[in-house]
Enzyme design. Structure first.
Site, mmCIF file in Angstrom:
data_model
loop_
_atom_site.group_PDB
_atom_site.id
_atom_site.type_symbol
_atom_site.label_atom_id
_atom_site.label_comp_id
_atom_site.label_asym_id
_atom_site.label_seq_id
_atom_site.Cartn_x
_atom_site.Cartn_y
_atom_site.Cartn_z
ATOM 1 N N TYR A 228 -42.853 -34.526 -10.916
ATOM 2 C CA TYR A 228 -43.194 -35.939 -10.892
ATOM 3 C C TYR A 228 -43.736 -36.348 -9.529
ATOM 4 O O TYR A 228 -44.766 -37.039 -9.430
ATOM 5 C CB TYR A 228 -41.957 -36.766 -11.241
ATOM 6 C CG TYR A 228 -42.214 -38.240 -11.386
ATOM 7 C CD1 TYR A 228 -43.049 -38.724 -12.394
ATOM 8 C CD2 TYR A 228 -41.600 -39.164 -10.540
ATOM 9 C CE1 TYR A 228 -43.280 -40.083 -12.537
ATOM 10 C CE2 TYR A 228 -41.818 -40.520 -10.688
ATOM 11 C CZ TYR A 228 -42.666 -40.970 -11.688
ATOM 12 O OH TYR A 228 -42.890 -42.324 -11.829
ATOM 13 N N SER B 245 -44.941 -44.756 -7.270
ATOM 14 C CA SER B 245 -43.482 -44.605 -7.319
ATOM 15 C C SER B 245 -42.987 -44.287 -5.927
ATOM 16 O O SER B 245 -43.762 -43.815 -5.076
ATOM 17 C CB SER B 245 -43.117 -43.464 -8.275
ATOM 18 O OG SER B 245 -41.761 -43.084 -8.138
#
Length: 230
Positions: free
Chosen positions: A144, A131
């Site tokens: 995250y 990501s």
């Protein structure tokens, strides 16, 4: 087109980026579709040219081991399964940290370990869908981003370790992609979600195909996919 005969396992293959990857690779590869829900996995497999189920809760060590033992020959694994984990540090407890790290890091590392003998025999490829959060941490993304920084380090280390075995390791860093996870993130902040504002899952799938099908003399180590001009 006929199959290349190469087998690819895609975790999280029933939805979002994982499903787009499956649809992109299906015409030329034999697939193993990973997911926790047996019905969803079978439904996805039925819609593809050549696909078998890989049903396991990757947070369950015994279930992961049992599923991996049934794989046999394998040319590539694409780690697309994962969870979000979002919010200010003050709102996150140990259970939140453990849950996200378990699925986004530990499960990836453990499943890769179990599959490495087959991947080494095939001089195969490991693809980790990371990501933009694996490159830059922002406010309210500590959990995250920490998981994505960690899996980035895992992939970097694995790449160096596996060079002598002929296994390639690719990390792909998508920008914001039009998925259910993205919708959850945007709407949790009270904003209106417009899918057309984000990268299509099919664009990430094209990057995965590049990595998996790269000729043996080259490797896609890191690939960042950002939104194009509007």
């Amino acid at each position: 087109m006929s199959s290349s005969g190469k087998r690819v396992l895609i975790t999280g293959g029933t939805r979002g980026i994982g499903r787009a990857i499956a649809q992109t690779l299906s015409p030329t590869h034999d697939l193993l579709i990973g997911g926790r829900d047996d019905a969803s996995v079978k439904q996805t497999c039925a819609a593809l040219r050549s696909a078998e189920p890989f049903v396991a809760d990757l947070a369950d060590e015994d279930a992961t081991r049992a599923a991996a033992e049934s794989v046999g020959d394998l040319d590539a694994v694409v780690h697309s399964a994962g969870v979000l984990g979002h919010g200010p540090v003050t709102s996150l407890d140990r259970a939140d940290w453990r849950h996200t790290m378990e699925l986004n890091v530990v499960a990836v590392a453990d499943l890769t370990r179990l599959l490495l003998p087959a991947l080494r025999r095939a001089h195969g490829t490991v693809v980790v869908i990371n990501s933009g959060a694996g490159l830059t941490a922002r406010a309210d993304t500590a959990l995250y981003a920490a998981s994505k920084f960690a899996v980035r380090a895992f992939a970097d280390s694995l790449r160096e370790q596996e060079r002598e075995h002929g296994v390639r390791v690719t990390s792909i860093y998508p920008g914001r992609v039009d998925t259910d996870m993205q919708r959850e993130l945007i709407e949790s902040g009270g904003q209106h979600y417009v899918g057309s504002n984000y990268i299509r899952p099919e664009s990430i799938a094209a990057a995965v195909r590049l990595a998996v099908e790269m000729s043996a003399d080259a490797s896609v180590d890191d690939l960042s996919v950002r939104p194009g001009p509007r």
